[in-house]
Design an enzyme around this catalytic site. Sequence first.
Site, PDB file in Angstrom:
ATOM      1  N   HIS A  74      12.608  -1.950  20.458  1.00 44.99           N
ATOM      2  CA  HIS A  74      12.436  -1.287  19.252  1.00 44.99           C
ATOM      3  C   HIS A  74      13.581   0.237  18.847  1.00 44.99           C
ATOM      4  CE1 HIS A  74       8.039  -2.480  18.950  1.00 44.99           C
ATOM      5  NE2 HIS A  74       8.721  -3.380  19.073  1.00 44.99           N
ATOM      6  N   ASN A  75      13.746   0.429  20.339  1.00 37.32           N
ATOM      7  CA  ASN A  75      14.102   2.625  20.673  1.00 37.32           C
ATOM      8  C   ASN A  75      15.649   2.060  20.935  1.00 37.32           C
ATOM      9  OD1 ASN A  75      11.320   2.245  22.534  1.00 37.32           O
ATOM     10  ND2 ASN A  75      11.404   3.244  20.209  1.00 37.32           N
ATOM     11  N   ARG A 135      13.977   4.457  12.022  1.00 33.37           N
ATOM     12  CA  ARG A 135      12.930   5.647  12.565  1.00 33.37           C
ATOM     13  C   ARG A 135      14.239   6.175  14.002  1.00 33.37           C
ATOM     14  NH1 ARG A 135       8.639   0.797  12.814  1.00 33.37           N
ATOM     15  NH2 ARG A 135       7.737   1.280  11.495  1.00 33.37           N
ATOM     16  N   ARG A 160      13.617  -2.362  10.608  1.00 36.18           N
ATOM     17  CA  ARG A 160      13.015  -0.733  10.376  1.00 36.18           C
ATOM     18  C   ARG A 160      12.804   0.342  11.825  1.00 36.18           C
ATOM     19  NH1 ARG A 160       9.715  -4.766  13.451  1.00 36.18           N
ATOM     20  NH2 ARG A 160       8.305  -4.095  14.687  1.00 36.18           N
ATOM     21  N   HIS A 161      13.414  -0.384  12.325  1.00 37.15           N
ATOM     22  CA  HIS A 161      13.380   0.255  13.446  1.00 37.15           C
ATOM     23  C   HIS A 161      14.816   1.521  13.928  1.00 37.15           C
ATOM     24  CE1 HIS A 161      10.408  -1.623  15.650  1.00 37.15           C
ATOM     25  NE2 HIS A 161      11.334  -2.865  15.746  1.00 37.15           N
ATOM     26  N   ARG A 215      11.159   7.040  43.753  1.00 37.45           N
ATOM     27  CA  ARG A 215      10.163   7.236  44.994  1.00 37.45           C
ATOM     28  C   ARG A 215       8.229   7.012  43.846  1.00 37.45           C
ATOM     29  NH1 ARG A 215      11.966  14.085  45.264  1.00 37.45           N
ATOM     30  NH2 ARG A 215      12.526  13.370  47.349  1.00 37.45           N
ATOM     31  N   ASP A 243      19.564  11.622  41.248  1.00 40.01           N
ATOM     32  CA  ASP A 243      19.787  13.364  42.346  1.00 40.01           C
ATOM     33  C   ASP A 243      19.998  12.497  44.029  1.00 40.01           C
ATOM     34  OD1 ASP A 243      17.656  12.275  42.196  1.00 40.01           O
ATOM     35  OD2 ASP A 243      16.685  14.451  41.675  1.00 40.01           O
ATOM     36  N   HIS A 244      19.688  13.152  44.982  1.00 39.45           N
ATOM     37  CA  HIS A 244      20.004  13.058  46.431  1.00 39.45           C
ATOM     38  C   HIS A 244      18.650  11.966  46.212  1.00 39.45           C
ATOM     39  CE1 HIS A 244      17.750  16.904  45.429  1.00 39.45           C
ATOM     40  NE2 HIS A 244      16.490  16.189  45.775  1.00 39.45           N
ATOM     41  N   CYS A 275      16.242   9.228  39.910  1.00 42.26           N
ATOM     42  CA  CYS A 275      15.555  10.359  40.016  1.00 42.26           C
ATOM     43  C   CYS A 275      14.622  10.378  41.049  1.00 42.26           C
ATOM     44  CB  CYS A 275      15.319  11.447  39.282  1.00 42.26           C
ATOM     45  SG  CYS A 275      13.913  11.780  37.861  1.00 42.26           S
ATOM     46  N   THR A 283      11.139  10.208  40.253  1.00 38.85           N
ATOM     47  CA  THR A 283      10.070   9.680  39.393  1.00 38.85           C
ATOM     48  C   THR A 283      11.018   8.889  37.750  1.00 38.85           C
ATOM     49  OG1 THR A 283       9.946  12.313  38.118  1.00 38.85           O
ATOM     50  CG2 THR A 283       8.459  11.554  40.050  1.00 38.85           C
TER      51      THR A 283
END
Length: 150
Positions: A98-99, A136, A132-133, A109, A8-9, A65, A67
């Site tokens: 893992h993910n 999940r 195992r992941h 920011r 974003d901006h 963005c 944050t």
Amino acid sequence: MNIAIGSDHAALEAKTEIAKFLKLAGHTVVDEGTYTSESTDYPDYAAQVSRALQKGSVDRGILICGTGIGMSIAANRFSGVRAALCFTKDLAILSREHNDANVLCLGARTQSIESMKHIIEPWLVTEWEGDRHARRLQKIESNPGGQHAD
Ligand code: RB5
């Protein structure tokens, strides 16, 4: 790697710098906007990048963005998108191992552009561990309505 990037901006400058950094490293970058500093809405760019991933036109996405929080919330509404907000190199590595995170979210920011580069580098090269992941991730993907038993 083909990488879609969006911001974003609040993160326009960071996006521009990170896109340059990725191109210099040999990646193909698809810039999904925003392209001006006019105030805009981060979900629009999260959607653009997420749809590119869903179509298979890119391998990974990077969303920035203020944050990184809004981008991660928005991107994770898209099936097949696993967006991780990472503010350290270790988190970035774990989000891959893992993910199998396919979108990296960063905060312009809350992080310097240099620190973003240190996070992006390992995130791009770290492999998912599977095993195992996989079970999940399958549970996440097969429960898109979010109907969890208590
Ligand atoms: C925009 O002001 C800001 O809210 C946005 O960039 C982001 O931080 C939201 O999570």
